[in-house]
Design a protein around this motif. Structure first.
Motif, PDB file in Angstrom:
ATOM      1  N   GLU A  79      13.919 -10.513  -4.959  1.00 38.21           N
ATOM      2  CA  GLU A  79      14.175 -10.444  -3.533  1.00 38.21           C
ATOM      3  C   GLU A  79      13.174  -9.602  -2.745  1.00 38.21           C
ATOM      4  O   GLU A  79      12.998  -9.808  -1.553  1.00 38.21           O
ATOM      5  CB  GLU A  79      15.585  -9.879  -3.281  1.00 38.21           C
ATOM      6  N   VAL A  80      12.537  -8.633  -3.388  1.00 39.93           N
ATOM      7  CA  VAL A  80      11.739  -7.634  -2.664  1.00 39.93           C
ATOM      8  C   VAL A  80      10.347  -7.473  -3.274  1.00 39.93           C
ATOM      9  O   VAL A  80      10.191  -7.423  -4.495  1.00 39.93           O
ATOM     10  CB  VAL A  80      12.461  -6.268  -2.668  1.00 39.93           C
ATOM     11  N   SER A  81       9.360  -7.391  -2.395  1.00 39.65           N
ATOM     12  CA  SER A  81       7.998  -7.024  -2.796  1.00 39.65           C
ATOM     13  C   SER A  81       7.668  -5.685  -2.155  1.00 39.65           C
ATOM     14  O   SER A  81       8.171  -5.366  -1.075  1.00 39.65           O
ATOM     15  CB  SER A  81       6.987  -8.067  -2.321  1.00 39.65           C
ATOM     16  N   LEU A  82       6.834  -4.915  -2.804  1.00 38.90           N
ATOM     17  CA  LEU A  82       6.347  -3.651  -2.265  1.00 38.90           C
ATOM     18  C   LEU A  82       4.884  -3.853  -1.901  1.00 38.90           C
ATOM     19  O   LEU A  82       4.069  -4.193  -2.761  1.00 38.90           O
ATOM     20  CB  LEU A  82       6.498  -2.526  -3.290  1.00 38.90           C
ATOM     21  N   VAL A  83       4.560  -3.655  -0.637  1.00 33.45           N
ATOM     22  CA  VAL A  83       3.203  -3.882  -0.135  1.00 33.45           C
ATOM     23  C   VAL A  83       2.499  -2.538  -0.004  1.00 33.45           C
ATOM     24  O   VAL A  83       2.993  -1.637   0.669  1.00 33.45           O
ATOM     25  CB  VAL A  83       3.244  -4.620   1.227  1.00 33.45           C
ATOM     26  N   ARG A  84       1.349  -2.409  -0.656  1.00 33.27           N
ATOM     27  CA  ARG A  84       0.536  -1.192  -0.541  1.00 33.27           C
ATOM     28  C   ARG A  84      -0.383  -1.331   0.667  1.00 33.27           C
ATOM     29  O   ARG A  84      -1.066  -2.346   0.828  1.00 33.27           O
ATOM     30  CB  ARG A  84      -0.283  -0.969  -1.810  1.00 33.27           C
ATOM     31  N   VAL A  85      -0.366  -0.291   1.502  1.00 34.15           N
ATOM     32  CA  VAL A  85      -1.099  -0.327   2.763  1.00 34.15           C
ATOM     33  C   VAL A  85      -1.966   0.919   2.865  1.00 34.15           C
ATOM     34  O   VAL A  85      -1.488   2.035   2.650  1.00 34.15           O
ATOM     35  CB  VAL A  85      -0.115  -0.391   3.968  1.00 34.15           C
ATOM     36  N   GLN A  86      -3.233   0.712   3.171  1.00 33.73           N
ATOM     37  CA  GLN A  86      -4.160   1.829   3.385  1.00 33.73           C
ATOM     38  C   GLN A  86      -3.611   2.738   4.479  1.00 33.73           C
ATOM     39  O   GLN A  86      -3.075   2.265   5.478  1.00 33.73           O
ATOM     40  CB  GLN A  86      -5.524   1.274   3.783  1.00 33.73           C
ATOM     41  N   HIS A  87      -3.702   4.044   4.294  1.00 31.91           N
ATOM     42  CA  HIS A  87      -3.242   5.077   5.231  1.00 31.91           C
ATOM     43  C   HIS A  87      -1.740   5.326   5.182  1.00 31.91           C
ATOM     44  O   HIS A  87      -1.235   6.142   5.946  1.00 31.91           O
ATOM     45  CB  HIS A  87      -3.663   4.799   6.674  1.00 31.91           C
ATOM     46  N   LEU A  88      -0.995   4.631   4.319  1.00 38.31           N
ATOM     47  CA  LEU A  88       0.431   4.909   4.141  1.00 38.31           C
ATOM     48  C   LEU A  88       0.642   5.437   2.728  1.00 38.31           C
ATOM     49  O   LEU A  88       0.145   4.848   1.770  1.00 38.31           O
ATOM     50  CB  LEU A  88       1.278   3.654   4.346  1.00 38.31           C
ATOM     51  N   SER A  89       1.374   6.520   2.606  1.00 33.67           N
ATOM     52  CA  SER A  89       1.569   7.132   1.292  1.00 33.67           C
ATOM     53  C   SER A  89       2.557   6.362   0.427  1.00 33.67           C
ATOM     54  O   SER A  89       2.473   6.394  -0.794  1.00 33.67           O
ATOM     55  CB  SER A  89       2.030   8.586   1.447  1.00 33.67           C
ATOM     56  N   GLU A  90       3.487   5.664   1.051  1.00 36.44           N
ATOM     57  CA  GLU A  90       4.495   4.898   0.315  1.00 36.44           C
ATOM     58  C   GLU A  90       4.327   3.414   0.606  1.00 36.44           C
ATOM     59  O   GLU A  90       3.981   3.029   1.722  1.00 36.44           O
ATOM     60  CB  GLU A  90       5.900   5.328   0.742  1.00 36.44           C
TER      61      GLU A  90
END
Length: 115
Positions: A79-90
């Motif tokens: 159901e869920v993906s975790l997206v890594r984003v530059q400038h965000l720690s989580e």
């Protein structure tokens, strides 16, 4: 974009510096490059109406991302993906039902991400 930062005060923010917008009731927290954060009285729906849809996408009920800062992802479950984003720690949570639109928009921007 112009953002009201208080009574009678405003600040201009370059769209290219806007990493993410997170909802907090009728307010939004803007995360900018260089880890700067602004708190403004504006809803996510109003941001969606103002920002270019090719570059910005609402990936969760409480988060709009600038797709140019997406670095990668991890599928947490069905159901869920975790997206890594530059400038965000989580990482940012994204419902998997948004996955087809998300990847199509990244492809349209010429962005390739890795899991």
């Amino acid at each position: 974009v112009q953002t009201k930062t208080g009574p009678g005060t405003a600040r201009f923010v370059r769209i290219s510096d806007l990493v993410a917008i997170t909802s907090q009731d009728n307010y939004s927290q803007l995360t900018l490059v260089l880890d700067e954060r602004l708190f403004v009285r504006q809803t996510l729906s109003s941001w969606e109406a103002r920002l270019p849809p090719a570059q910005f996408m609402r990936v969760h009920r409480s988060t709009v991302l600038n797709l140019n800062f997406v670095q990668g992802f991890e599928h947490e479950d069905a159901e869920v993906s975790l997206v890594r984003v530059q400038h965000l720690s989580e990482p940012v949570r994204m419902r998997r039902r948004h996955w087809p639109e998300f990847t199509a928009r990244l492809d349209a921007l010429g962005l390739k991400i890795e899991g």
